[in-house]
Scaffold this motif. Structure first.
Motif, PDB file in Angstrom:
ATOM      1  N   UNK A   8      39.736  59.963  31.837  1.00  0.00           N
ATOM      2  CA  UNK A   8      40.945  60.766  31.941  1.00  0.00           C
ATOM      3  C   UNK A   8      41.710  60.510  33.233  1.00  0.00           C
ATOM      4  N   UNK A   9      40.989  60.151  34.321  1.00  0.00           N
ATOM      5  CA  UNK A   9      41.653  59.923  35.611  1.00  0.00           C
ATOM      6  C   UNK A   9      42.032  58.462  35.825  1.00  0.00           C
ATOM      7  N   UNK A  10      41.776  57.623  34.862  1.00  0.00           N
ATOM      8  CA  UNK A  10      42.114  56.197  34.966  1.00  0.00           C
ATOM      9  C   UNK A  10      43.575  56.004  34.570  1.00  0.00           C
ATOM     10  N   UNK A  11      44.420  55.727  35.578  1.00  0.00           N
ATOM     11  CA  UNK A  11      45.857  55.608  35.314  1.00  0.00           C
ATOM     12  C   UNK A  11      46.296  54.163  35.198  1.00  0.00           C
ATOM     13  N   UNK A  12      45.338  53.232  35.130  1.00  0.00           N
ATOM     14  CA  UNK A  12      45.683  51.819  34.989  1.00  0.00           C
ATOM     15  C   UNK A  12      46.349  51.585  33.657  1.00  0.00           C
ATOM     16  N   UNK A  13      47.356  50.733  33.667  1.00  0.00           N
ATOM     17  CA  UNK A  13      48.047  50.405  32.431  1.00  0.00           C
ATOM     18  C   UNK A  13      47.206  49.445  31.600  1.00  0.00           C
ATOM     19  N   UNK A  14      47.448  49.398  30.279  1.00  0.00           N
ATOM     20  CA  UNK A  14      46.715  48.423  29.431  1.00  0.00           C
ATOM     21  C   UNK A  14      46.857  46.998  29.942  1.00  0.00           C
ATOM     22  N   UNK A  15      48.064  46.665  30.483  1.00  0.00           N
ATOM     23  CA  UNK A  15      48.284  45.311  30.986  1.00  0.00           C
ATOM     24  C   UNK A  15      47.387  45.021  32.175  1.00  0.00           C
ATOM     25  N   UNK A  16      47.266  46.010  33.111  1.00  0.00           N
ATOM     26  CA  UNK A  16      46.418  45.819  34.285  1.00  0.00           C
ATOM     27  C   UNK A  16      44.953  45.680  33.889  1.00  0.00           C
ATOM     28  N   UNK A  17      44.540  46.485  32.903  1.00  0.00           N
ATOM     29  CA  UNK A  17      43.158  46.387  32.445  1.00  0.00           C
ATOM     30  C   UNK A  17      42.869  45.013  31.843  1.00  0.00           C
ATOM     31  N   UNK A  18      43.828  44.499  31.085  1.00  0.00           N
ATOM     32  CA  UNK A  18      43.654  43.187  30.467  1.00  0.00           C
ATOM     33  C   UNK A  18      43.570  42.096  31.520  1.00  0.00           C
ATOM     34  N   UNK A  19      44.400  42.212  32.562  1.00  0.00           N
ATOM     35  CA  UNK A  19      44.393  41.206  33.624  1.00  0.00           C
ATOM     36  C   UNK A  19      43.078  41.229  34.391  1.00  0.00           C
ATOM     37  N   UNK A  20      42.513  42.450  34.602  1.00  0.00           N
ATOM     38  CA  UNK A  20      41.231  42.553  35.305  1.00  0.00           C
ATOM     39  C   UNK A  20      40.107  41.888  34.525  1.00  0.00           C
ATOM     40  N   UNK A  21      40.231  41.895  33.198  1.00  0.00           N
ATOM     41  CA  UNK A  21      39.175  41.326  32.356  1.00  0.00           C
ATOM     42  C   UNK A  21      39.278  39.810  32.242  1.00  0.00           C
ATOM     43  N   UNK A  22      40.391  39.239  32.685  1.00  0.00           N
ATOM     44  CA  UNK A  22      40.607  37.795  32.585  1.00  0.00           C
ATOM     45  C   UNK A  22      40.041  37.101  33.814  1.00  0.00           C
ATOM     46  N   UNK A  23      39.330  36.037  33.617  1.00  0.00           N
ATOM     47  CA  UNK A  23      38.813  35.255  34.748  1.00  0.00           C
ATOM     48  C   UNK A  23      39.148  33.778  34.555  1.00  0.00           C
ATOM     49  N   UNK A  24      39.150  33.060  35.638  1.00  0.00           N
ATOM     50  CA  UNK A  24      39.470  31.633  35.608  1.00  0.00           C
ATOM     51  C   UNK A  24      38.250  30.834  35.171  1.00  0.00           C
ATOM     52  N   UNK A  25      38.449  29.926  34.252  1.00  0.00           N
ATOM     53  CA  UNK A  25      37.357  29.060  33.836  1.00  0.00           C
ATOM     54  C   UNK A  25      36.917  28.203  35.009  1.00  0.00           C
ATOM     55  N   UNK A  26      35.596  28.132  35.231  1.00  0.00           N
ATOM     56  CA  UNK A  26      35.076  27.418  36.411  1.00  0.00           C
ATOM     57  C   UNK A  26      35.226  25.909  36.317  1.00  0.00           C
ATOM     58  N   UNK A  27      35.487  25.374  35.115  1.00  0.00           N
ATOM     59  CA  UNK A  27      35.616  23.926  34.949  1.00  0.00           C
ATOM     60  C   UNK A  27      37.052  23.486  34.731  1.00  0.00           C
TER      61      UNK A  27
END
Length: 232
Positions: A8-27
Motif C-alpha cells: 500500500x505504501x509503494x508509490x513506484x509507478x509500473x514503469x519504474x518497477x519494470x525498469x528495476x526488474x530489467x538487467x543488462x545481459x553480461x555477454x
C-alpha cells in the motif's frame, strides 16, 4: 479500519518497477563507444569494446586522462588515435577482420598473410585470444617457410616455431642465401654462421638435440618472452 497490505505504501509507478526488474545481459550488452584510429593515411572507425575488453595495452591507453568527450583522442576523424608508424594499415585491417564479430563463435576465413598480420599485432597489443587463434590457424595452414618460422617465432615469442625453422634450414639441400643470412642475423648475430657450421656437421653426423645446445641462449630468450603470454 482496513488492514494495509505490504504494497500500500509503494508509490513506484509500473514503469519504474519494470525498469528495476530489467538487467543488462553480461555477454551481449556492449559498453564503450566508437573510436577513430589513423593508421598511415587511412582512418578506421570501430567500437571500443573489444579493445578495452581484450587488450591490456588499449585498456591502459584509454584510462589516460582525457579532455571532454567531444575533444578526446579518437572521438572524431579530426582527432583520431594515431597508431605507431611501424603499424601498417593493411596489417591493421587484417587484424580487425579477426577481431570482429565477437563473441559469436564463427569461422574466420583469412589468408596466410592475413593471419600473420593478426599474429603480429595481437602479440604486440596483448590480445591473447586472437594471438592463440592466429598461432593455431597458421599451424593448420602449414605454409610458413623455415625463415618465417624463425623470424615470426622470435618476434612473437614462439620458441617451437624457431626450432622447426632452424632444423629445416640445417637439413635442407639448398644453401643459405644472402637475404636469409641478413634476416637470420638481424637481432641474433651469428645465427647464419652457426647454421652453416651445423650444416657441415650434419654431413659428418650431427648429435641429438644439436639445435637446442647450439642455440641454448637464443631459445631461452624467446622462451622468456613466451612466458609473458598466458595463452601458452
Amino acid at each position: 479500519m482496513a488492514e494495509e497490505s505490504p504494497n500500500d505504501n509503494d508509490i513506484s509507478s509500473p514503469k519504474e518497477k519494470a525498469e528495476d526488474a530489467v538487467r543488462r545481459d553480461e555477454t551481449y550488452y556492449y559498453g564503450g563507444s566508437y573510436l577513430v584510429f589513423q593508421v598511415e593515411d587511412r582512418l578506421f572507425r570501430l567500437p571500443s569494446h573489444p579493445f578495452e575488453n581484450e587488450s591490456d595495452f588499449f585498456r591502459d591507453l584509454f584510462t589516460l586522462p582525457q579532455g571532454n568527450d567531444s575533444d578526446s583522442e579518437g572521438s572524431s576523424p579530426t582527432k583520431p588515435i594515431f597508431l605507431p608508424q611501424n603499424v601498417r594499415a593493411e596489417d591493421f585491417k587484417n587484424f580487425i577482420k579477426a577481431l570482429y564479430p565477437k563473441p559469436v563463435p564463427v569461422h574466420i576465413s583469412l589468408s596466410h598473410s592475413e593471419w600473420i598480420s593478426v599474429l603480429k599485432l595481437a602479440t604486440e597489443w596483448n590480445f591473447l585470444r586472437l594471438r592463440k587463434l592466429a598461432i593455431s590457424q597458421l599451424e593448420l595452414l602449414q605454409k610458413l617457410s623455415p625463415l618465417e618460422n624463425i623470424v615470426l617465432g622470435r618476434k612473437c615469442g614462439i620458441p617451437s616455431w624457431v626450432i622447426v625453422g632452424l632444423e629445416a634450414i640445417v637439413n635442407r639441400d639448398t644453401t643459405i642465401s644472402e637475404e636469409e643470412e641478413t634476416d637470420l642475423d638481424r637481432d641474433y648475430v651469428t645465427t647464419a654462421y652457426k647454421l652453416h657450421r651445423m650444416r657441415e656437421q650434419r654431413i659428418r653426423g650431427m648429435k641429438k638435440d644439436a639445435i637446442g645446445e647450439t642455440f641454448k641462449d637464443h631459445l631461452e630468450d624467446i622462451r622468456a618472452r613466451q612466458r609473458g603470454y598466458s595463452d601458452n
